[in-house]
Design a protein around this motif. Structure first.
Motif: not given
Length: 362
Positions: A28, A30, A147
């Motif tokens: 991702t 993130a 994350e």
């Protein structure tokens, strides 16, 4: 006693057993935001993965960050052979160990694949323990990542491979297997699997198109190979239908067949891979064919998938016995020297599931 005998399949003692598990972590924005670049991300994560794998006694682990598909095969020597779309791992579970990052520095991966290759002996009887080790590894790894709430897909692949005509070569010894589904075996060994996990069982066989076979079915100096493929297709369908095997495929286009449960996975093909999708819950005939009469290939691949009912009440032994009978009937129609040529049967069992939050420590 007679019923118990029918549930067993007698396989040559030199059968090869293999298992590997993949954990696919979706990449991702993130996650990448925690690192200055892709290279740093992949190298940092791989160091954490390898260190943790050692602590969990997982001795042959590969991290793939270039979106290539892992394919695993037995070999007396260990090496990884990369193609444009695949990484083919050759190894002997008894001897080979590794920790390798397969990466491309300036490439953003769609997913990070961690490939765990089973090591040691008695691979099949220890398969549940191996799966438990991987689950424990993931429950420890995921909270360490910068994350949280990352999605992880787990796939467990298990194979038995042997020569269908081993007895014709003097290999008389065999062992009776009472095959069970992965979920039943794991349940008996207290290895939890989530509700609704996907599963698929199937057999693959690759038939070399040797000189005798081609000469018997093709006219000299022809560029039309349709009669060859059509004869193979017709004979294969007839042999499998006679044994009530309804989910079958024939691939003769030079691509590597990849079998998936079409209920859970997309089945789009690529330049190297021919995706084949079967839904084991469907009772109707499912026949997939991919061949081109204008192109001659060296090898034809045949797939016979099991239905859901074949995995119940000891049915996998009966299923594999029917498969063997169908293949022997199929091969009997062609020029094939059983005492010299191998016909390798690969019995595959797969399960897959989205790792639940509690397993990932989320």
């Amino acid at each position: 006693m007679a019923l118990n005998h029918l549930q067993k399949v007698y396989i040559p003692k030199d059968v090869r057993s293999n298992q590997y598990i993949t954990a696919e972590i979706l990449v991702t924005d993130a996650l990448l935001a925690h690192y200055p670049d892709y290279k740093t991300c992949y190298q940092t994560l791989s160091r954490t993965i390898f260190k943790l794998a050692e602590q969990h006694e997982l001795n042959n682990v590969h991290v793939i960050t270039n979106d290539k598909l892992p394919v695993v095969r037995f070999h007396t020597e260990a090496y990884a052979f990369p193609t444009a779309e695949q990484i083919i791992f050759f190894y002997n579970p008894k001897f080979h160990e590794a920790q390798t990052l397969h990466t491309k520095d300036d490439y953003r991966a769609r997913k990070i694949r961690i490939v765990f290759l089973a090591t040691g002996e008695d691979i099949r009887s220890n398969s549940a323990n191996f799966h438990i080790k991987v689950q424990s590894f993931l429950s420890t790894l995921m909270p360490l990542l910068p994350e949280k709430e990352l999605k992880v897909k787990i796939r467990d692949h298990q194979h038995l491979s042997y020569d269908l005509f081993a007895k014709a070569k003097g290999n008389k010894e065999s062992y009776g297997y009472k095959l069970r589904s992965i979920s039943n075996r794991y349940q008996a060994r207290e290895c939890p699997l989530p509700e609704g996990h996907g599963s698929l069982c199937y057999v693959t066989v690759k038939l070399p198109l040797g000189r005798k076979l081609k000469n018997a079915l093709l006219a000299a100096d022809t560029d039309d190979f349709t009669p060859l493929y059509q004869k193979l297709e017709d004979s294969f369908i007839a042999a499998t239908s006679a044994k009530q095997l309804k989910q079958v495929a024939m691939v003769a286009n030079g691509l590597t067949p990849l079998i998936r449960n079409s209920k859970y996975d997309q089945v789009d093909g690529t330049d190297e891979v021919q995706m084949l999708g079967f839904d084991p819950h469907v009772e109707e005939q499912q026949y997939v064919r991919h061949w081109d009469g204008s192109r001659l290939v060296d090898m034809v691949s045949f797939t016979i998938a099991a239905e859901v009912k074949d995995s119940k009440d000891g049915g996998l032994g009966r299923y594999l016995n029917r498969v063997e009978e169908a293949l022997k009937g199929f091969i009997s129609e062609f020029e094939f020297d059983k005492s010299r040529e191998d016909l390798i049967v690969r019995f595959h069992q797969h399960i897959s599931y989205q790792a639940p939050a509690q397993l990932l420590g989320q």
